[in-house]
Design a protein around this motif. Structure first.
Motif, PDB file in Angstrom:
ATOM      1  N   GLN A 147      36.165  45.743  42.966  1.00 30.53           N
ATOM      2  CA  GLN A 147      36.402  44.722  41.887  1.00 30.53           C
ATOM      3  C   GLN A 147      36.974  43.232  42.496  1.00 30.53           C
ATOM      4  O   GLN A 147      36.867  42.163  42.593  1.00 30.53           O
ATOM      5  CB  GLN A 147      34.965  44.632  40.993  1.00 30.53           C
ATOM      6  CG  GLN A 147      34.739  43.140  40.205  1.00 30.53           C
ATOM      7  CD  GLN A 147      33.826  42.637  41.199  1.00 30.53           C
ATOM      8  OE1 GLN A 147      33.065  43.347  41.106  1.00 30.53           O
ATOM      9  NE2 GLN A 147      33.530  41.394  40.286  1.00 30.53           N
ATOM     10  N   GLY A 148      38.273  43.628  41.635  1.00 31.50           N
ATOM     11  CA  GLY A 148      39.507  42.841  41.661  1.00 31.50           C
ATOM     12  C   GLY A 148      39.722  42.816  43.577  1.00 31.50           C
ATOM     13  O   GLY A 148      40.219  41.286  43.286  1.00 31.50           O
ATOM     14  N   GLN A 149      40.086  43.326  44.674  1.00 28.49           N
ATOM     15  CA  GLN A 149      40.094  42.604  45.895  1.00 28.49           C
ATOM     16  C   GLN A 149      38.506  41.591  46.118  1.00 28.49           C
ATOM     17  O   GLN A 149      38.806  40.234  46.994  1.00 28.49           O
ATOM     18  CB  GLN A 149      39.145  44.028  46.455  1.00 28.49           C
ATOM     19  CG  GLN A 149      41.090  44.864  46.762  1.00 28.49           C
ATOM     20  CD  GLN A 149      41.839  44.353  47.602  1.00 28.49           C
ATOM     21  OE1 GLN A 149      42.134  44.058  48.414  1.00 28.49           O
ATOM     22  NE2 GLN A 149      42.901  44.708  46.850  1.00 28.49           N
ATOM     23  N   LYS A 150      37.526  42.172  45.417  1.00 29.98           N
ATOM     24  CA  LYS A 150      36.157  40.848  45.754  1.00 29.98           C
ATOM     25  C   LYS A 150      36.742  39.698  45.108  1.00 29.98           C
ATOM     26  O   LYS A 150      36.161  38.749  46.212  1.00 29.98           O
ATOM     27  CB  LYS A 150      35.283  41.355  45.504  1.00 29.98           C
ATOM     28  CG  LYS A 150      33.532  40.679  45.817  1.00 29.98           C
ATOM     29  CD  LYS A 150      32.183  41.070  45.119  1.00 29.98           C
ATOM     30  CE  LYS A 150      31.220  40.002  45.272  1.00 29.98           C
ATOM     31  NZ  LYS A 150      31.499  38.738  44.923  1.00 29.98           N
ATOM     32  N   LEU A 151      37.236  40.008  44.045  1.00 27.37           N
ATOM     33  CA  LEU A 151      37.265  38.536  43.675  1.00 27.37           C
ATOM     34  C   LEU A 151      38.238  37.652  43.876  1.00 27.37           C
ATOM     35  O   LEU A 151      38.759  36.405  44.588  1.00 27.37           O
ATOM     36  CB  LEU A 151      38.090  38.458  41.766  1.00 27.37           C
ATOM     37  CG  LEU A 151      36.282  39.071  40.859  1.00 27.37           C
ATOM     38  CD1 LEU A 151      36.862  39.656  39.629  1.00 27.37           C
ATOM     39  CD2 LEU A 151      35.301  37.642  41.034  1.00 27.37           C
ATOM     40  N   LEU A 152      39.429  38.362  44.423  1.00 29.09           N
ATOM     41  CA  LEU A 152      40.914  37.487  45.365  1.00 29.09           C
ATOM     42  C   LEU A 152      40.082  37.457  45.988  1.00 29.09           C
ATOM     43  O   LEU A 152      40.686  36.029  46.868  1.00 29.09           O
ATOM     44  CB  LEU A 152      41.927  38.770  45.465  1.00 29.09           C
ATOM     45  CG  LEU A 152      42.300  39.569  44.145  1.00 29.09           C
ATOM     46  CD1 LEU A 152      44.012  40.513  44.337  1.00 29.09           C
ATOM     47  CD2 LEU A 152      43.199  37.393  43.990  1.00 29.09           C
ATOM     48  N   ASN A 153      39.127  37.600  47.407  1.00 33.46           N
ATOM     49  CA  ASN A 153      38.577  37.325  48.048  1.00 33.46           C
ATOM     50  C   ASN A 153      38.014  36.017  48.678  1.00 33.46           C
ATOM     51  O   ASN A 153      38.216  35.162  48.803  1.00 33.46           O
ATOM     52  CB  ASN A 153      38.369  37.943  49.462  1.00 33.46           C
ATOM     53  CG  ASN A 153      38.260  39.483  49.810  1.00 33.46           C
ATOM     54  OD1 ASN A 153      39.629  39.774  49.914  1.00 33.46           O
ATOM     55  ND2 ASN A 153      38.669  40.576  50.179  1.00 33.46           N
ATOM     56  N   ASP A 154      37.005  36.387  46.906  1.00 35.71           N
ATOM     57  CA  ASP A 154      37.057  34.858  47.154  1.00 35.71           C
ATOM     58  C   ASP A 154      37.086  33.759  46.431  1.00 35.71           C
ATOM     59  O   ASP A 154      36.969  32.509  46.296  1.00 35.71           O
ATOM     60  CB  ASP A 154      35.601  35.477  45.246  1.00 35.71           C
ATOM     61  CG  ASP A 154      34.415  36.260  45.563  1.00 35.71           C
ATOM     62  OD1 ASP A 154      34.011  36.311  47.656  1.00 35.71           O
ATOM     63  OD2 ASP A 154      33.951  37.184  44.863  1.00 35.71           O
ATOM     64  N   TRP A 155      38.373  34.177  45.885  1.00 34.50           N
ATOM     65  CA  TRP A 155      39.110  33.453  44.895  1.00 34.50           C
ATOM     66  C   TRP A 155      40.285  32.470  46.193  1.00 34.50           C
ATOM     67  O   TRP A 155      41.070  32.076  46.683  1.00 34.50           O
ATOM     68  CB  TRP A 155      39.554  33.509  43.960  1.00 34.50           C
ATOM     69  CG  TRP A 155      39.020  33.932  42.963  1.00 34.50           C
ATOM     70  CD1 TRP A 155      37.842  33.512  42.898  1.00 34.50           C
ATOM     71  CD2 TRP A 155      39.547  34.645  41.460  1.00 34.50           C
ATOM     72  NE1 TRP A 155      37.363  33.851  41.488  1.00 34.50           N
ATOM     73  CE2 TRP A 155      38.485  34.079  40.658  1.00 34.50           C
ATOM     74  CE3 TRP A 155      40.461  35.169  41.038  1.00 34.50           C
ATOM     75  CZ2 TRP A 155      38.239  35.391  39.910  1.00 34.50           C
ATOM     76  CZ3 TRP A 155      40.763  35.781  40.493  1.00 34.50           C
ATOM     77  CH2 TRP A 155      39.792  35.633  38.947  1.00 34.50           C
ATOM     78  N   GLY A 156      40.273  33.459  47.935  1.00 31.45           N
ATOM     79  CA  GLY A 156      40.932  32.354  48.621  1.00 31.45           C
ATOM     80  C   GLY A 156      41.983  33.046  48.575  1.00 31.45           C
ATOM     81  O   GLY A 156      43.095  33.291  49.262  1.00 31.45           O
ATOM     82  N   SER A 157      42.287  34.592  47.885  1.00 33.13           N
ATOM     83  CA  SER A 157      43.150  35.231  48.330  1.00 33.13           C
ATOM     84  C   SER A 157      44.984  35.036  48.191  1.00 33.13           C
ATOM     85  O   SER A 157      45.160  34.828  48.781  1.00 33.13           O
ATOM     86  CB  SER A 157      43.364  35.636  50.333  1.00 33.13           C
ATOM     87  OG  SER A 157      41.937  36.425  50.309  1.00 33.13           O
ATOM     88  N   PRO A 158      44.635  34.229  46.560  1.00 32.58           N
ATOM     89  CA  PRO A 158      46.388  34.080  46.409  1.00 32.58           C
ATOM     90  C   PRO A 158      47.110  34.819  46.420  1.00 32.58           C
ATOM     91  O   PRO A 158      46.603  35.861  46.313  1.00 32.58           O
ATOM     92  CB  PRO A 158      45.960  33.961  45.103  1.00 32.58           C
ATOM     93  CG  PRO A 158      44.508  34.403  44.564  1.00 32.58           C
ATOM     94  CD  PRO A 158      43.824  34.498  45.821  1.00 32.58           C
TER      95      PRO A 158
END
Length: 559
Positions: free
Chosen positions: A176-187
């Motif tokens: 889930q953490g990886q998915k959110l980071l991808n959704d947020w543009g991989s900061p």
């Protein structure tokens, strides 16, 4: 469908009687909404108290795909502790049917709380229980993504936790953490925090975070009767008593309310709470009580220096790291103490990555089903050991004590520790060295011999495979930044009262210092920072109340 846990709880969701509504109506504005119309959105600030006359308010959780939490019907009201903290709300309210509300503006709510005790009791109990229940429903509030065993992520989580900001944390290595980071543009920088308004913050400074999420409050510029430095039990108690007696009161803290007590998983020897309470519960109740009487809280902020008043009628000037200067008739120093750091080899690089100096859910959740150690022989260490053992029976908790258990710990805790099957007691040992790659993996123990100069070089005896060490090995006063004219004892704690007088540094001839007054007239000290104090929550509370007696006398002198 509404959450059954919420709808079935009459304490959290009481229905006001007709005579209660009759009291509120003259203080209210009447507002109407059509079915399905938005009444408020997550992120809105200072809504005030919204009481349903007809229709209803459907509460949705935008952090969990607008999940329906509860519907407030006639006689019920919307809001939780943010009614008093004046922070952005974390849920959205939608009209259920043709809805008419009584709207009591935020600046009138304190009037109701202070003048109508019956209503105050209903509201205060309900809003605390609501916040507790909402936090159990799953995803709520801010979203925080970052490595669990990382100093920056831990600091952000601790700040949010101490300031009662609801958040859901996702380990950046989880799916889930990886998915959110991808959704947020991989900061590239972590932790990443998504605010209720959609703003993304990447490893922000605490003040930037506080401003973005509505926690930060600018310090008032007008002169203040009492400024309290430190929001632990002594400082918060003083704030409650001072504000309730009509003194203008501001509390400053570098992180948030609770102090050292907020790091306690359970406090059981505080009078009036036979089943105990957590440090967080004590802090939450204290803050709400303080705000109810009109005191103000500012965090995160530090005092860089104090310029003492030149004459008894002048004001003390507090220079803050935010650039403001506060002018105070009186100052109470209640900054407590700092836990001593573990001196074992390689400790520093594992701080917040296995080495911790507090034990709350923020830290404990990182080590579910993993063996850990607690270092220390006092009550804080005992409480931490019991908490870690009870919140996860599948782990072993190693309690490491330099001498023998019992000398500095309450008897009830000693008995529980010895009877708990997943606590292993190691007496007469200390940590010599810590090991691991990115995170703590094990510690090496050695026999403790305080009389041997060669103790640090003694043969290493045992290695424990553990994922974390929670360290409570004594404390030092945090007052090196204070003026040199403020007398301290040989350990660095602040002298007050008769000790201040006998120090030879008391400057006045026309009166003696008041019981908690330091060698600088008008500046007091209370709680753990004070020389001769007992390091207990109850003692700090007593100090805080006594401090206000001194403040009243000092304000009378200056007025």
């Amino acid at each position: 469908m509404a959450n059954d846990i919420l709808t079935s709880n009459p304490t959290a969701f009481p229905r006001l009687e007709a005579h209660d509504l009759a009291i509120l109506k003259p203080l209210s504005d009447i507002v109407s909404f059509s079915d399905g119309e938005i009444i408020f959105r997550a992120g809105d600030v200072d809504l005030g108290l919204l009481v349903v006359e007809t229709g209803g308010i459907k509460i949705l959780n935008p952090s969990d795909e607008n999940r329906h939490l509860v519907t407030h019907g006639p006689g019920q009201f919307a809001g939780d502790i943010d009614l008093l903290t004046h922070r952005p709300v974390i849920v959205t309210g939608v009209a259920s049917g043709q809805t008419q509300l009584l709207c009591i503006k935020a600046n009138r709510l304190n009037e109701i709380l202070s003048k109508v005790p019956h209503l105050a009791e209903i509201l205060l109990i309900a809003i605390q229980e609501r916040r507790r229940l909402i936090l159990t429903t799953g995803v709520v509030g801010l979203r925080v993504v970052g490595p669990g065993k990382c100093r920056d992520t831990t600091l952000v989580r601790e700040f949010l936790f101490k300031n009662f900001v609801p958040f859901t944390w996702y380990d950046s290595t989880s799916d889930q953490g990886q998915k959110l980071l991808n959704d947020w543009g991989s900061p590239k920088k972590m932790p990443v925090i998504k605010c209720s308004n959609g703003q993304l913050l990447m490893n922000p400074e605490l003040r930037e975070l506080a401003k973005s999420i509505g926690v930060w409050r600018h310090c008032p510029t007008k002169e203040t009767d009492l400024v309290i430095i430190g929001a632990g039990p002594a400082g918060m108690t003083a704030a409650v008593y001072a504000a309730s007696e009509g003194l203008s009161t501001i509390v400053l803290d570098s992180l948030g309310p609770g102090g050292q007590a907020a790091g306690s998983s359970k406090i059981e020897n505080f009078i009036g709470f036979p089943s105990g309470l957590t440090g967080t519960e004590l802090a939450t109740r204290s803050v709400l009580q303080m705000l109810k009487f009109g005191a103000k809280m500012v965090a995160p902020v530090s005092v860089e220096r104090i310029d003492p008043a030149a004459t008894p009628g002048d004001f003390h000037a507090l220079h803050l790291d935010c650039g403001n200067i506060l002018l105070a008739r009186t100052v109470l120093i209640a900054t407590g103490v700092h836990w001593r750091k573990l001196e074992a080899l390689s400790t520093e690089r594992f701080e917040s990555a296995g080495i911790h100096y507090a034990c709350t859910t923020v830290e404990a959740i990182l080590y579910d089903k993993q063996d850990v150690a607690v270092v220390g022989a006092g009550n804080s260490a005992g409480q931490a050991a019991m908490y870690l053992a009870e919140c996860c029976y599948d782990r072993t908790v190693h309690l490491l004590v330099r001498k023998r258990l019992g000398q500095g710990m309450s008897d009830y805790l000693v008995g529980r520790i010895r009877a708990t099957r997943n606590i292993v007691l190691h007496e007469g040992v200390e940590i010599a060295e810590v090991h691991g790659e990115q995170r703590l993996e094990s510690v090496t123990l050695r026999a403790y011999n305080p009389n041997s100069i060669e103790s640090k070089g003694k043969a290493l005896s045992e290695t424990l495979p553990i994922s974390a060490a929670f360290v409570f090995i004594g404390a030092d006063p945090g007052c090196s930044w204070l003026p040199e004219s403020l007398a301290r004892d040989s350990l660095g704690y602040i002298k007050t009262g008769i000790d201040a007088l006998q120090s030879g540094q008391w400057p006045l001839e026309d009166r003696e210092p008041y019981p908690l007054e330091t060698t600088i007239p008008g500046i007091l000290a209370a709680g753990d920072i004070r020389s001769g104090s007992a390091k207990r929550v109850g003692f700090a509370v007593g100090d805080g109340s006594m401090a206000v007696t001194c403040v009243n006398k000092l304000v009378a002198i200056k007025s």
